[in-house]
Write a protein that holds these residues in place. Structure first.
Motif, short mmCIF file in Angstrom:
data_model
loop_
_atom_site.label_atom_id
_atom_site.label_comp_id
_atom_site.label_asym_id
_atom_site.label_seq_id
_atom_site.Cartn_x
_atom_site.Cartn_y
_atom_site.Cartn_z
N GLU A 25 0.83 -1.21 0.00
CA GLU A 25 0.00 0.00 0.00
C GLU A 25 0.86 1.26 0.00
N LYS A 26 1.79 1.32 0.97
CA LYS A 26 2.64 2.50 1.13
C LYS A 26 3.76 2.16 2.10
N SER A 73 9.92 0.21 2.91
CA SER A 73 9.09 0.23 1.71
C SER A 73 9.47 -0.95 0.82
#
Length: 102
Positions: A25-26, A73
């Motif tokens: 998602e992020k 990330s």
């Protein structure tokens, strides 16, 4: 056969795919990841993140803040697993419905 073994070793275990799914998602900080992957201990999350980082699926970034914060990330290499993650996600939904019923 060797390629499948290599792939399984990179994402083996109970947590790695869940971590990658959460990061898809992020980018997230450690504590947010721990919340998004229920049941994982901080020690196990740390171990799995190091392994994912070694396999270039996740990148750890130290942000220039006070106190310093770290965010994780998914890398472009990790994003290449997106189709696999999506298929597992959808298969899991169908499987759960089939086994548990409506």
């Amino acid at each position: 056969m060797l390629s499948i073994r290599d792939a399984l070793e990179a994402v083996e275990g109970r947590w790695k795919l869940l971590i990658l799914f959460a990061l898809s998602e992020k980018p997230k900080r450690f504590k947010q990841l721990a919340k998004d992957v229920p049941g994982i201990t901080d020690k196990m999350l740390s171990k799995e993140l190091k392994s994912l980082e070694a396999n270039q699926l996740v990148v750890r970034e130290v942000l220039d803040t006070f106190p310093p914060t770290v965010q994780y990330s998914i890398t472009p290499h990790g994003l290449s697993l997106e189709k696999v993650l999506d298929e597992l996600h959808f298969w899991g939904l169908v499987h759960r419905k089939r086994i548990m019923g409506s």
